[in-house]
Scaffold this motif. Structure first.
Motif, short mmCIF file in Angstrom:
data_model
loop_
_atom_site.label_atom_id
_atom_site.label_comp_id
_atom_site.label_asym_id
_atom_site.label_seq_id
_atom_site.Cartn_x
_atom_site.Cartn_y
_atom_site.Cartn_z
N GLN A 56 0.84 -1.30 0.07
CA GLN A 56 0.03 -0.10 0.01
C GLN A 56 0.84 1.20 0.02
OE1 GLN A 56 -2.37 1.08 3.52
NE2 GLN A 56 -3.99 0.56 2.19
N ILE A 57 0.55 2.07 -0.99
CA ILE A 57 1.65 3.55 -0.97
C ILE A 57 0.75 4.40 -0.07
CG2 ILE A 57 2.05 5.36 -2.72
CD1 ILE A 57 3.41 2.42 -3.49
N THR A 58 1.59 4.90 0.79
CA THR A 58 1.37 5.75 1.94
C THR A 58 1.72 7.16 1.64
OG1 THR A 58 3.30 4.97 3.03
CG2 THR A 58 1.25 3.70 3.69
N ALA A 59 2.87 7.35 0.96
CA ALA A 59 3.29 8.80 0.64
C ALA A 59 3.85 8.64 -0.79
CB ALA A 59 4.26 9.06 1.77
N VAL A 60 3.78 9.95 -1.26
CA VAL A 60 4.12 10.20 -2.58
C VAL A 60 4.87 11.66 -2.56
CG1 VAL A 60 3.38 10.65 -4.87
CG2 VAL A 60 2.25 8.98 -3.69
N PRO A 68 1.98 21.77 -10.13
CA PRO A 68 1.82 23.05 -9.28
C PRO A 68 0.60 22.99 -8.34
CG PRO A 68 1.30 23.31 -11.55
CD PRO A 68 1.62 21.92 -11.51
N ALA A 69 -0.35 22.28 -8.61
CA ALA A 69 -1.41 22.00 -7.44
C ALA A 69 -1.76 20.73 -7.04
CB ALA A 69 -2.84 22.59 -8.30
N SER A 70 -1.45 20.44 -5.56
CA SER A 70 -1.85 19.34 -5.26
C SER A 70 -1.87 19.49 -3.62
CB SER A 70 -0.49 18.27 -5.29
OG SER A 70 0.56 18.72 -4.66
N PRO A 71 -2.89 18.50 -3.18
CA PRO A 71 -3.36 18.84 -1.72
C PRO A 71 -2.09 18.16 -0.66
CG PRO A 71 -4.46 16.88 -2.53
CD PRO A 71 -3.58 17.65 -3.80
N ARG A 84 3.80 14.70 -0.56
CA ARG A 84 4.81 15.67 -0.07
C ARG A 84 5.34 16.55 -1.48
NH1 ARG A 84 7.63 10.81 2.74
NH2 ARG A 84 6.37 10.70 4.62
N ARG A 85 5.79 17.67 -1.40
CA ARG A 85 6.05 18.68 -2.67
C ARG A 85 7.50 18.77 -2.36
NH1 ARG A 85 1.82 21.16 -4.87
NH2 ARG A 85 3.06 23.32 -4.91
N ILE A 95 8.81 10.91 -9.40
CA ILE A 95 7.58 10.94 -8.55
C ILE A 95 8.30 9.57 -7.69
CG2 ILE A 95 6.21 9.35 -9.81
CD1 ILE A 95 3.90 10.76 -8.59
N GLY A 96 8.26 10.00 -6.48
CA GLY A 96 8.70 8.97 -5.41
C GLY A 96 7.18 8.43 -4.80
N LEU A 97 7.32 6.96 -4.79
CA LEU A 97 6.30 6.31 -4.00
C LEU A 97 7.00 5.41 -2.91
CD1 LEU A 97 5.02 4.72 -7.55
CD2 LEU A 97 3.99 6.74 -6.29
N LEU A 98 6.27 5.61 -1.69
CA LEU A 98 6.56 5.17 -0.66
C LEU A 98 5.70 4.14 0.10
CD1 LEU A 98 8.92 4.94 1.65
CD2 LEU A 98 7.55 6.54 2.72
#
Length: 131
Positions: A56-60, A68-71, A84-85, A95-98
């Motif tokens: 399960q990907i928990t952080a990106v 430019p726009a991301s919550p 994370r920006r 793009i990093g997937l954790l």
């Protein structure tokens, strides 16, 4: 009178190429070619296309120049994914997937405006077995 049932629209498949599994870490684990810069639309498609072995990907981690726009977080497949920006030129096209307890994977992001003739070789090169 017969009832006409319209088929449900199917979600587009993620344009994704992953490098073969390896025990040796890689700098880039594959490539992703989103259809737009709308992360709220594109990220669930990407996460849904990842191998189950990734967990399960928990952080990106995304780059502010590309997205430019991301919550700060979003709900994907009934679980929260923290976004994370990162700023700066380093990592602009990745793009990093954790996945907690499973690892981290970095994908080359081919910008959506790139045409297929240019995107395909980039994606193929990113998915080459580095071993």
């Amino acid at each position: 009178m017969a009832t006409v049932v319209e088929p449900l629209p199917s979600l587009p498949l993620a344009r994704l190429r992953l490098a073969p599994h390896s025990v040796m870490p890689r700098r880039i684990d594959g490539a992703w070619w989103p259809r737009s810069r709308d992360l709220l639309t594109e990220l669930p498609l990407l996460i849904g296309a990842l191998p189950r072995a990734w967990g399960q990907i928990t952080a990106v981690t995304v780059n502010t120049a590309m997205w430019p726009a991301s919550p700060g977080r979003m709900l994907v497949a009934n679980h929260v994914v923290r976004l994370r920006r990162a700023a700066g030129a380093h990592g602009r096209h990745t793009i990093g997937l954790l996945s907690q307890g499973r690892g981290r994977w970095d994908l080359l992001v081919v910008p959506p405006e790139v045409d297929a003739a240019d995107a395909e070789p980039l994606m193929a090169a990113a998915a080459v077995d580095a071993g």
